[in-house]
Scaffold this motif. Structure first.
Motif, PDB file in Angstrom:
ATOM      1  N   ALA A  48      51.250  70.347  42.840  1.00  0.00           N
ATOM      2  CA  ALA A  48      50.006  71.103  42.690  1.00  0.00           C
ATOM      3  C   ALA A  48      50.141  72.503  43.286  1.00  0.00           C
ATOM      4  O   ALA A  48      49.637  73.481  42.727  1.00  0.00           O
ATOM      5  N   GLU A  49      50.844  72.608  44.408  1.00  0.00           N
ATOM      6  CA  GLU A  49      51.037  73.911  45.036  1.00  0.00           C
ATOM      7  C   GLU A  49      51.945  74.802  44.188  1.00  0.00           C
ATOM      8  O   GLU A  49      51.687  75.997  44.031  1.00  0.00           O
ATOM      9  N   VAL A  50      53.005  74.214  43.629  1.00  0.00           N
ATOM     10  CA  VAL A  50      53.892  74.989  42.753  1.00  0.00           C
ATOM     11  C   VAL A  50      53.118  75.492  41.534  1.00  0.00           C
ATOM     12  O   VAL A  50      53.256  76.635  41.113  1.00  0.00           O
ATOM     13  N   GLY A  51      52.313  74.603  40.943  1.00  0.00           N
ATOM     14  CA  GLY A  51      51.436  75.007  39.856  1.00  0.00           C
ATOM     15  C   GLY A  51      52.048  75.044  38.479  1.00  0.00           C
ATOM     16  O   GLY A  51      51.371  75.390  37.507  1.00  0.00           O
ATOM     17  N   TYR A  52      53.321  74.686  38.351  1.00  0.00           N
ATOM     18  CA  TYR A  52      53.937  74.613  37.033  1.00  0.00           C
ATOM     19  C   TYR A  52      53.517  73.314  36.337  1.00  0.00           C
ATOM     20  O   TYR A  52      52.970  72.411  36.960  1.00  0.00           O
ATOM     21  N   SER A  53      53.841  73.217  35.049  1.00  0.00           N
ATOM     22  CA  SER A  53      53.443  72.004  34.323  1.00  0.00           C
ATOM     23  C   SER A  53      54.092  70.760  34.910  1.00  0.00           C
ATOM     24  O   SER A  53      53.498  69.686  34.901  1.00  0.00           O
ATOM     25  N   GLU A  54      55.335  70.893  35.430  1.00  0.00           N
ATOM     26  CA  GLU A  54      55.979  69.781  36.127  1.00  0.00           C
ATOM     27  C   GLU A  54      56.900  70.287  37.219  1.00  0.00           C
ATOM     28  O   GLU A  54      57.456  71.385  37.133  1.00  0.00           O
ATOM     29  N   THR A  55      57.067  69.425  38.230  1.00  0.00           N
ATOM     30  CA  THR A  55      58.077  69.620  39.266  1.00  0.00           C
ATOM     31  C   THR A  55      58.911  68.352  39.320  1.00  0.00           C
ATOM     32  O   THR A  55      58.373  67.240  39.281  1.00  0.00           O
ATOM     33  N   GLU A  88      51.688  61.919  38.110  1.00  0.00           N
ATOM     34  CA  GLU A  88      53.084  61.661  37.791  1.00  0.00           C
ATOM     35  C   GLU A  88      53.231  61.392  36.300  1.00  0.00           C
ATOM     36  O   GLU A  88      52.365  60.769  35.671  1.00  0.00           O
ATOM     37  N   VAL A  89      54.329  61.863  35.717  1.00  0.00           N
ATOM     38  CA  VAL A  89      54.654  61.569  34.328  1.00  0.00           C
ATOM     39  C   VAL A  89      55.985  60.827  34.302  1.00  0.00           C
ATOM     40  O   VAL A  89      56.817  61.005  35.194  1.00  0.00           O
ATOM     41  N   PRO A  90      56.206  59.964  33.304  1.00  0.00           N
ATOM     42  CA  PRO A  90      57.414  59.130  33.313  1.00  0.00           C
ATOM     43  C   PRO A  90      58.709  59.897  33.101  1.00  0.00           C
ATOM     44  O   PRO A  90      59.764  59.495  33.591  1.00  0.00           O
ATOM     45  N   ARG A 124      61.551  56.862  35.357  1.00  0.00           N
ATOM     46  CA  ARG A 124      60.654  55.745  35.050  1.00  0.00           C
ATOM     47  C   ARG A 124      60.800  55.294  33.605  1.00  0.00           C
ATOM     48  O   ARG A 124      60.515  54.144  33.265  1.00  0.00           O
ATOM     49  N   ALA A 125      61.254  56.190  32.731  1.00  0.00           N
ATOM     50  CA  ALA A 125      61.431  55.846  31.322  1.00  0.00           C
ATOM     51  C   ALA A 125      62.774  55.197  31.044  1.00  0.00           C
ATOM     52  O   ALA A 125      62.960  54.584  29.999  1.00  0.00           O
ATOM     53  N   GLY A 184      60.933  58.801  25.897  1.00  0.00           N
ATOM     54  CA  GLY A 184      60.722  58.908  27.336  1.00  0.00           C
ATOM     55  C   GLY A 184      59.274  59.131  27.675  1.00  0.00           C
ATOM     56  O   GLY A 184      58.817  58.812  28.778  1.00  0.00           O
ATOM     57  N   ALA A 185      58.521  59.711  26.751  1.00  0.00           N
ATOM     58  CA  ALA A 185      57.075  59.894  26.867  1.00  0.00           C
ATOM     59  C   ALA A 185      56.508  59.929  25.448  1.00  0.00           C
ATOM     60  O   ALA A 185      57.224  60.241  24.489  1.00  0.00           O
ATOM     61  N   ARG A 186      55.217  59.612  25.329  1.00  0.00           N
ATOM     62  CA  ARG A 186      54.572  59.517  24.016  1.00  0.00           C
ATOM     63  C   ARG A 186      53.956  60.868  23.621  1.00  0.00           C
ATOM     64  O   ARG A 186      53.293  61.520  24.427  1.00  0.00           O
ATOM     65  N   HIS A 187      54.167  61.245  22.349  1.00  0.00           N
ATOM     66  CA  HIS A 187      53.649  62.503  21.829  1.00  0.00           C
ATOM     67  C   HIS A 187      53.076  62.266  20.439  1.00  0.00           C
ATOM     68  O   HIS A 187      53.715  61.619  19.607  1.00  0.00           O
ATOM     69  N   LEU A 188      51.897  62.792  20.182  1.00  0.00           N
ATOM     70  CA  LEU A 188      51.338  62.773  18.840  1.00  0.00           C
ATOM     71  C   LEU A 188      51.848  64.002  18.107  1.00  0.00           C
ATOM     72  O   LEU A 188      51.611  65.139  18.533  1.00  0.00           O
ATOM     73  N   VAL A 189      52.582  63.790  17.012  1.00  0.00           N
ATOM     74  CA  VAL A 189      53.156  64.886  16.232  1.00  0.00           C
ATOM     75  C   VAL A 189      52.211  65.218  15.083  1.00  0.00           C
ATOM     76  O   VAL A 189      51.897  64.368  14.248  1.00  0.00           O
ATOM     77  N   LEU A 190      51.759  66.475  15.062  1.00  0.00           N
ATOM     78  CA  LEU A 190      50.925  66.982  13.977  1.00  0.00           C
ATOM     79  C   LEU A 190      51.589  68.243  13.436  1.00  0.00           C
ATOM     80  O   LEU A 190      51.923  69.153  14.211  1.00  0.00           O
ATOM     81  N   ALA A 191      51.786  68.310  12.133  1.00  0.00           N
ATOM     82  CA  ALA A 191      52.486  69.445  11.532  1.00  0.00           C
ATOM     83  C   ALA A 191      51.512  70.357  10.811  1.00  0.00           C
ATOM     84  O   ALA A 191      50.731  69.920   9.961  1.00  0.00           O
TER      85      ALA A 191
END
Length: 310
Positions: A48-55, A88-90, A124-125, A184-191
């Motif tokens: 949260a302190e770093v503020g990027y999408s992930e650390t 946390e994300v997997p 985790r994945a 490794g993680a779920r994504h909804l693909v829309l084109a």
């Protein structure tokens, strides 16, 4: 050799940006190379302190020919955990690329062109091998995803996603149907049918977040096909607390599985994904598919973010 963070002290947090050689491009990630001793609350607070999408938080494994999850892949082994500012994300692809390049540079493993290093991240994945190499002055990492899969997306869920995005069904590409893809993680693909539709992203943050939490999605991957092997992508990421992820390795791996499953490309293919252009942070992701192998490879460069630069 890794030196553990002394009890009670703050770990060093590095900042790298992935899928670019320009510090102002790509997707920045925080990297903690030795997170031994940090609990979940501490990792979340740092993210949260770093503020990027992930650390990414790495915990060195004991010296062993096998990783903690039983992988026999060669290389140094680490447990890898990934936190957005909210949870946390997997698995996170761009933070994996950033962390692997940071490791190789710290260890002096890629000081000259042709140099290589190998790691295995127990996520985790699942187990994710990562190869790092240096060529023409750039340091690149290639991750090999966990076994992917692709599933149908329910019509009602697609309709809700379109409503949250402010898209009409007629703005979707007819030859790239909606699917939920996992690597490794779920994504909804829309084109999107046009580049202009992809460029205009202004969505209902709370509404899309609610749908994504219900479907256990990490991002919604919006794509547009420029040519047979070149795609442009955008990834809304409200569940991570940010409007959009600039370059998404996990989604790129999932998209590779999607493209193969739908026979959009030959079984042996190299795809190029451009992401972040509409955010002013352009990045390039290379997706490699190999015939007879289900796992997908995602490659990209990474560089440190100078101190004081976001």
């Amino acid at each position: 050799m890794t030196t553990k963070t002394p009890p009670g002290s703050s770990p060093a947090v590095l900042r790298y940006t992935a899928f670019t050689t320009d510090p102002s491009g790509g997707n920045p990630a925080g990297v903690v190379l030795d997170a031994a001793g940090l609990d979940d609350e501490a990792m979340l607070a740092i993210a949260a302190e770093v503020g990027y999408s992930e650390t990414a938080f790495l915990i060195p494994a004991a010296d062993s020919p096998e990783s903690p999850d039983g992988s026999d892949s060669p290389g140094q082994h680490y447990t890898a955990r990934y936190f957005s500012p909210k949870a946390e994300v997997p698995f996170c692809g761009h933070a994996t690329v950033a962390a692997a390049v940071a490791l190789a540079e710290r260890d002096g493993a890629v000081t000259g062109d042709g140099a290589r290093a190998a790691y295995v991240f127990a996520t985790r994945a699942g187990s994710v091998p990562v190869a790092v190499s240096r060529a023409e002055g750039a340091v690149r990492a290639t991750l090999t995803s966990v076994t992917p899969h692709v599933e149908e997306a329910a019509a009602d869920d697609v309709a809700e996603a379109l409503a949250a995005l402010g898209w009409d069904a007629g703005e979707l590409a007819a030859d790239l149907p909606p699917r939920i893809a996992f690597a490794g993680a779920r994504h909804l693909v829309l084109a999107a049918a046009t580049r202009d539709r992809l460029a205009r992203l202004d969505y209902d943050f709370a509404r899309l977040e609610a749908l994504m939490r219900r479907l256990d999605l990490t991002t919604v991957q919006l794509v547009w096909r420029e040519s047979p092997y070149v795609f442009h992508a955008r990834d809304p990421f409200p569940v991570g607390g940010v409007m959009e992820d600039p370059a998404t390795g996990a989604a790129a791996a999932a998209f590779g599985a999607y493209a193969r499953e739908l026979d959009l490309v030959p079984a042996e293919s190299v795809l190029t994904l451009h992401q972040g252009e509409d955010m002013g942070r352009p990045g390039v992701l290379t997706v490699t598919l190999r015939e007879g192998e289900k796992r997908v490879r995602v490659s990209g460069a990474a560089v440190p973010v100078p101190e004081g630069q976001a």
